[in-house]
Design an enzyme around this catalytic site. Structure first.
Site, short mmCIF file in Angstrom:
data_model
loop_
_atom_site.label_atom_id
_atom_site.label_comp_id
_atom_site.label_asym_id
_atom_site.label_seq_id
_atom_site.Cartn_x
_atom_site.Cartn_y
_atom_site.Cartn_z
CG PHE A 260 -8.50 5.68 60.57
CD1 PHE A 260 -9.76 5.03 59.64
CD2 PHE A 260 -9.19 6.68 61.48
CE1 PHE A 260 -10.79 5.15 60.01
CE2 PHE A 260 -10.53 6.83 61.79
CZ PHE A 260 -11.34 6.17 61.03
CD GLU A 261 -3.35 -0.41 57.61
OE1 GLU A 261 -4.44 -0.97 57.34
OE2 GLU A 261 -2.33 -0.73 56.82
CB ALA A 262 -2.63 5.94 56.81
#
Lengths: 340, 260, 260, 340
Positions: C52-54
């Site tokens: 996931f990006e974050a």
């Protein structure tokens, strides 16, 4: 559109010893990552045989007398690997052993041969001086910061990083760095090229069978090195369950998809310090330094025979240095239960 | 207090400690810098931030560390991190002081830790920069600790590992280094020195107890500026020695190396 | 199995899941990509690495996340980190797939998520790239999920937020993007599409159950290549639906949005 | 020495909204760091008044609906700060509130106005479209990665970072990035300028009175932002003893010397998620989205009146949204004790 340019004010004449480009590295990682969840356990003999080759560019984890992967170094020496290119931001004992054993061809130098408070081993220093003079060894000159940033650049997937030191220093001339004028600020900057390594070896406190690794204490350049090598060998004090890794994901410093081999070697950093586990074996370091001072080289040869060539593996080595009793003393030292 | 009451390491640590002001962010190496920093912290500078190159920030050292990365440098620290982060703090302007040593120093404070003689045919090859180049280039003020010998205090270093003022005023900035940085003090076993503001040349500003100007000049391989109002550096106070010996290095791990 | 037995989200998730091979490193966003990835992981691809990006790497999601950074994306993860590290993995060549959406797509797979109409006088201003540009530029293969509507499948996007093949073969490399990357599949509510190798133009390769070629062509605002041996995409199997409903999204947090 | 140059192949026409240079930032940090060990506790009114000024470049921690410092945002709005320049890599609810309240002048855009799965608030979108058309707001276009790297560059003390995306995208034309040919590899690269901010606000799980901070879950851009702002306000769920910080130094993500203010605000991220503590208040988000759909703007005004202007502080706000009972429900949701 503007057709301006950025002036290159100066360039070092030093060589770049790793020829791996970002694009070549990308292609390599594309395939490697598919093995993220493979059980990677193997013994150190196999790991070194399989992943370290003559002529490789090698990076090693830890710093000064801390968390050096000595079992791997011993095995590289016993397997007589040759013509290695070494990244040497603050290398000490591990680097010296490889150099003494004739494994080294080229060095990206931040700090070599020195043993900090213990001094410089006489024989090793003499050998380096001769090798430089004869051209037997190639050196490009950097410093610990620019070396750390070169590893970091590679780990970021970029071909260089701009930095603000190395200017006005003679190392610049013997490096592959370039000095430019910043197109945003007009200030001068140095660009240092990324180092993508063939192989990296890092000793950690614990990891799971896939290589998800936890490290205590100072991290030195290990985050950058772990991500920027085609092959990554993790030697570890302990193998833990993946469920334990998942309990504190903020503590996983090297995720499994960068890892190629997991080798369990308790006390694998001896005679160096493993933070929170065992302290530097000062007596052993003194023995090594003393041996290095015999100008005939005989004492030094005996040291190597006794501790590396005369043993078959790291367990045997650990017996030679005093076994369980000695190691327990180093644990007591680390935990301040006894005095140095 | 009699001279015999302290050794040279104790003296140098005390002299250096007095130069550290409260609130300073300091990179410390092993040996005297550690004694000096820890002494200052226990005397007049409780709010300093001592930082170690390999990743230890503001530890509470239980005993003096053997290296800049060993477990004593991260013991009960406020943060452990990696080496790029440490050097980026210096690059960001966070770091006030670094303590450096060297094998040679010249009148502009340039330090050589790389090679004596020719680069390609060294008379002596030393370890090289380590963290020194970055600290000396990026920290606001560089503190230098060296033995005061003619062969070390040379007219021109054989190799600039860490630039001082290079070849005079403005040279650092012309080379591209961050403005406002540079060597600040040199602590030796004989003297306290700084760099005269106009010429950026090394200047004698204080004499350690029992040392004469002639002693210093004779131990220096270049023409040394000498400040008019030379300080006679006061010897360590009882309090300074007590803290050094009881709190900073009770096992004399480093202090014992100053016994002659 | 009757068509009524599944909704469009279930169908699209199944179609996308079948394209994911074991061992793949995948950036996933919220919604259908998460369903597809989780389904694949539970079916034929147990050894994937969902990211996931974050900053969440390979979590064991207890329920489906509401955003790419919420606590479900780091729950029992193998590592939590920051966003630069996540994007650097893509830059380093570690990432095989990213799932992207967009408001407009054109025949070369260029995606617009920024603006409809003129840039300086927008008819509609959308949020902008988010992570899409970097994922679409740096991952090896981009998977695109969109509703198949004429106003979305346009001849030329008003603004290239994430480059596809830009204006044809070799254009990505000429622009400077890492070689060998680009859009790989487009999953819509009507069809399965790829990009024909020689022209890099979008090509119909499969029809979802009950959809005709004419339906697809009519919903596409540009001339679509059509593969000769068109696949009739098999409907979800009982096993696929069971896993989707019982394991992947038992509370139908995302699946319910596909109910029509 | 060579007098080569690096060709600038292309340049965006977008503005750089922060004028702070690396050297200016260095001078600032030199003085600021002296306060490392000052007790920095204060209330949010004081912190915003003292450290956030009209025209400032502002960065905010957290991501999407996670760990946003809402108490700070409310206070900025109540204190009517104006002409702020905002870094907007994945901003959602916090950014939207500032925009709706008229606080924003310029935006470095990665992702704005969107509420991910909840959609785009109608009124906010309309306002942005009008402001763009009238020139009332300035936008430079980036993406989440290039924005994250811009913060990281600043935190590293360098004026730019080379990156490998943004090429072939229209955002490049509306950015301040430059495309060059790499002097080491010959490949094309994009250089993005560092962002040094005037002020940064980050909500954390816990910190001590000096600001040594721990964060759980995804870190977004917070490591970079915390180091690259002249002033750093930490809002925190909890204040812990420094002794607790020293027990696990690997978990301190923001060391105290970067911090200017420590403000204790339990539930300070509501209606967003605080990983490990409380989940997103989906009902509240739906209420906000519903209000935004009334084209007259009346419902939206009422929303703002009720939750921000009509209350004096965040404690009052928390009562308005349902107080202890509601917050306990969000805690239950986070810990999977109840269903969404």
């Amino acid at each position: 559109m503007a057709r301006a340019s950025i002036e290159i004010l100066d360039e070092g004449a030093g060589q770049i010893f790793s020829k791996i480009t970002p694009n070549e590295f990308r292609e390599h990682m594309r395939e490697k990552v598919r093995n993220a969840w493979r059980d990677k356990r193997m013994d150190i003999k196999t790991a070194i045989k399989q992943f370290v080759h003559d002529g490789d560019y090698l990076t090693m984890g830890g710093v000064s007398f801390v968390r050096l992967s000595m079992a791997a170094v011993h095995e590289i020496i016993r397997q007589k690997k040759r013509n290695l290119n070494l990244a040497a931001g603050t290398r000490t004992y591990d680097f010296n052993l490889l150099l003494d054993a004739g494994c080294v061809k080229n060095i990206d130098c931040g700090y070599i041969t020195g043993m900090e408070v213990f001094g410089i081993p006489y024989i090793t220093r003499k050998r380096v001086e001769m090798m430089i003079t004869s051209g037997e060894v190639g050196i490009s000159e950097y410093d610990n910061a620019s070396m750390a940033w070169r590893h970091k650049a590679a780990a970021m997937g970029i071909p260089f990083l701009p930095i603000r030191n190395m200017m006005g220093a003679d190392a610049f001339k013997h490096s592959a760095a370039k000095k430019i004028r910043c197109p945003f600020t007009g200030e001068q900057l140095v660009l240092v090229p990324a180092i993508y390594a063939d192989v990296c070896i890092i000793h950690v406190h614990r990891c799971d069978i896939y290589g998800n690794s936890q490290i205590e204490g100072a991290l030195n350049e290990d985050l950058g090195k772990s991500k920027s090598a085609k092959k990554l060998i993790i030697t570890t004090e302990k193998i833990i369950d993946t469920e334990e890794i998942r309990l504190s994901p903020d503590r996983t410093l090297i995720p499994c998809f960068y890892v190629d081999a997991v080798v369990k070697i308790p006390y694998g950093a001896h005679p160096n310090n493993m933070p929170g586990m065992y302290y530097v074996d000062i007596d052993h370091m003194n023995e090594y330094m003393a041996a290095s001072r015999d100008p005939s080289g005989k004492a030094f040869e005996e040291y190597y025979e006794k501790y590396i060539f005369g043993v078959d593996n790291f367990d045997e080595y650990l017996e030679t240095i005093g076994g369980k009793k000695r190691l327990e003393h180093l644990e007591d030292l680390e935990h301040l239960r006894v005095r140095e | 207090m009699e001279k015999k009451d302290y050794n040279i390491f104790e003296l140098m640590a005390v002299v250096a400690a007095r130069e550290i002001e409260d609130g300073a962010f300091i990179y410390i190496g092993t040996g005297i810098p550690m004694l000096a920093t820890s002494l200052a912290q226990n005397m007049h500078a409780p709010n300093i931030v001592p930082v170690f190159e390999a990743g230890g920030i503001a530890p509470q050292m239980p005993t003096l560390p053997l290296s800049v990365g060993c477990s004593r440098t991260t013991y009960r620290a406020i943060r452990t991190c990696d080496m790029p982060e440490i050097f980026e703090m210096a690059q960001l302007g966070v770091a006030h002081y670094a303590f450096l040593g060297g094998a040679q120093i010249d009148k502009y404070g340039n330090l050589n830790a790389t090679v004596k003689g020719k680069y390609n045919a060294p008379e002596v090859r030393w370890p090289g920069s380590g963290g020194a180049n970055a600290f000396g280039s990026l920290c606001w003020r560089t503190m230098i600790i060296m033995n005061h010998e003619k062969r070390r205090f040379v007219e021109k270093v054989d190799f600039i590992t860490t630039p001082g003022y290079i070849d005079g005023p403005g040279a650092r900035e012309r080379a591209g280094l961050p403005p406002g940085t540079g060597p600040y003090r040199v602590f030796t076993d004989k003297a306290l020195l700084d760099f005269e503001d106009k010429t950026k040349k090394m200047r004698l500003i204080g004499l350690l107890p029992g040392v004469t100007v002639e002693d210093v000049v004779e131990s220096t391989g270049f023409e040394l500026l000498i400040k008019d109002d030379l300080i006679n550096v006061p010897p360590p106070t009882e309090e300074e020695l007590r803290i050094l010996r009881e709190k900073v290095d009770p096992y004399r791990i480093v202090l014992s190396r100053g016994d002659q």
